[in-house]
Write a protein that holds these residues in place. Structure first.
Motif, PDB file in Angstrom:
ATOM      1  N   TYR A  26       1.301 -55.238 -51.499  1.00 53.98           N
ATOM      2  CA  TYR A  26       1.002 -56.236 -50.478  1.00 53.98           C
ATOM      3  C   TYR A  26       2.275 -57.018 -50.175  1.00 53.98           C
ATOM      4  CZ  TYR A  26      -3.720 -55.067 -51.824  1.00 53.98           C
ATOM      5  OH  TYR A  26      -4.869 -54.372 -52.096  1.00 53.98           O
ATOM      6  N   THR A  65      -1.296 -56.719 -56.408  1.00 50.72           N
ATOM      7  CA  THR A  65      -2.699 -57.066 -56.166  1.00 50.72           C
ATOM      8  C   THR A  65      -2.768 -58.110 -55.053  1.00 50.72           C
ATOM      9  OG1 THR A  65      -2.834 -58.930 -57.715  1.00 50.72           O
ATOM     10  CG2 THR A  65      -3.279 -56.716 -58.612  1.00 50.72           C
ATOM     11  N   GLU A  66      -3.853 -58.050 -54.315  1.00 51.73           N
ATOM     12  CA  GLU A  66      -4.079 -59.032 -53.259  1.00 51.73           C
ATOM     13  C   GLU A  66      -4.253 -60.428 -53.861  1.00 51.73           C
ATOM     14  OE1 GLU A  66      -6.956 -59.528 -49.339  1.00 51.73           O
ATOM     15  OE2 GLU A  66      -7.345 -57.917 -50.775  1.00 51.73           O
ATOM     16  N   GLN A  67      -4.883 -60.499 -55.020  1.00 50.59           N
ATOM     17  CA  GLN A  67      -5.119 -61.785 -55.678  1.00 50.59           C
ATOM     18  C   GLN A  67      -3.807 -62.480 -56.044  1.00 50.59           C
ATOM     19  OE1 GLN A  67      -6.520 -58.842 -56.614  1.00 50.59           O
ATOM     20  NE2 GLN A  67      -8.631 -59.145 -55.966  1.00 50.59           N
ATOM     21  N   ALA A  68      -2.834 -61.719 -56.522  1.00 54.37           N
ATOM     22  CA  ALA A  68      -1.532 -62.300 -56.872  1.00 54.37           C
ATOM     23  C   ALA A  68      -0.843 -62.867 -55.637  1.00 54.37           C
ATOM     24  CB  ALA A  68      -0.650 -61.261 -57.546  1.00 54.37           C
ATOM     25  N   GLU A  70      -2.324 -63.962 -52.919  1.00 51.34           N
ATOM     26  CA  GLU A  70      -3.055 -65.158 -52.490  1.00 51.34           C
ATOM     27  C   GLU A  70      -2.789 -66.347 -53.411  1.00 51.34           C
ATOM     28  OE1 GLU A  70      -4.249 -65.636 -49.662  1.00 51.34           O
ATOM     29  OE2 GLU A  70      -4.455 -63.588 -48.932  1.00 51.34           O
ATOM     30  N   ARG A  71      -2.540 -66.092 -54.685  1.00 50.92           N
ATOM     31  CA  ARG A  71      -2.150 -67.187 -55.594  1.00 50.92           C
ATOM     32  C   ARG A  71      -0.822 -67.792 -55.146  1.00 50.92           C
ATOM     33  NH1 ARG A  71      -4.233 -63.775 -59.683  1.00 50.92           N
ATOM     34  NH2 ARG A  71      -2.142 -63.028 -60.205  1.00 50.92           N
ATOM     35  N   LYS A  74      -1.355 -69.931 -52.104  1.00 55.25           N
ATOM     36  CA  LYS A  74      -1.973 -71.199 -52.479  1.00 55.25           C
ATOM     37  C   LYS A  74      -0.942 -72.145 -53.091  1.00 55.25           C
ATOM     38  CE  LYS A  74      -6.302 -72.654 -54.550  1.00 55.25           C
ATOM     39  NZ  LYS A  74      -7.471 -72.234 -55.303  1.00 55.25           N
ATOM     40  N   LYS A  87      -1.342 -54.848 -46.391  1.00 50.99           N
ATOM     41  CA  LYS A  87      -1.434 -53.847 -47.441  1.00 50.99           C
ATOM     42  C   LYS A  87      -0.640 -52.615 -47.016  1.00 50.99           C
ATOM     43  CE  LYS A  87      -5.060 -51.135 -49.716  1.00 50.99           C
ATOM     44  NZ  LYS A  87      -6.527 -50.945 -49.725  1.00 50.99           N
ATOM     45  N   ASP A 102       2.254 -58.687 -61.671  1.00 53.31           N
ATOM     46  CA  ASP A 102       1.747 -58.309 -60.345  1.00 53.31           C
ATOM     47  C   ASP A 102       2.742 -58.558 -59.207  1.00 53.31           C
ATOM     48  OD1 ASP A 102      -0.749 -57.496 -61.436  1.00 53.31           O
ATOM     49  OD2 ASP A 102      -1.450 -59.572 -61.364  1.00 53.31           O
TER      50      ASP A 102
END
Length: 121
Positions: A26, A65-68, A70-71, A74, A87, A102
């Protein structure tokens, strides 16, 4: 291996960097349309960095990862608020990379056009 960046510091890329395909990855891009600027490193974009991070600043940053991703958005709301998270993929022909927590740094090989490699159909 000839890298796009000609003036890499000693021990850069790190000796434990690898050359292999990674999908998905990503990346934050400037707007809805993927452009050349989206694959420039910090030095090429004139973004300041600490001297001890010169090697990392000469790499292109991705997340595994998408979560990393987005962290990070934020954590740095102002900088990444308007960015688009896209992606894609990298291949072994792109360069060598190192992943930590990540986050993937890619040291790009010469003559690689990420606009042709990154997008996933």
């Amino acid at each position: 291996m000839v890298f796009k960046e000609k003036n890499l510091p000693p021990q850069c890329p790190p000796t434990d960097a690898v050359q292999k395909d990674v999908e998905p990855v990503y990346r934050f891009i400037e707007n809805d349309t993927l452009q050349e600027i989206d694959f420039l490193n910090h030095r090429e974009r004139n973004i300041t960095y600490r001297s001890e991070q010169k090697c990392e600043a000469l790499a292109i940053s991705f997340f595994t990862t998408e979560q990393a991703a987005e962290r990070l958005r934020k954590k740095f709301k102002r900088k990444f608020k308007e960015k688009i998270l896209l992606k894609g993929k990298i291949t072994e022909e792109c360069g060598i990379h190192k992943t930590e927590n990540d986050h993937l740094n890619l040291w790009l090989f010469q003559d690689v056009n990420m606009l042709n490699v990154f997008p996933v159909e």
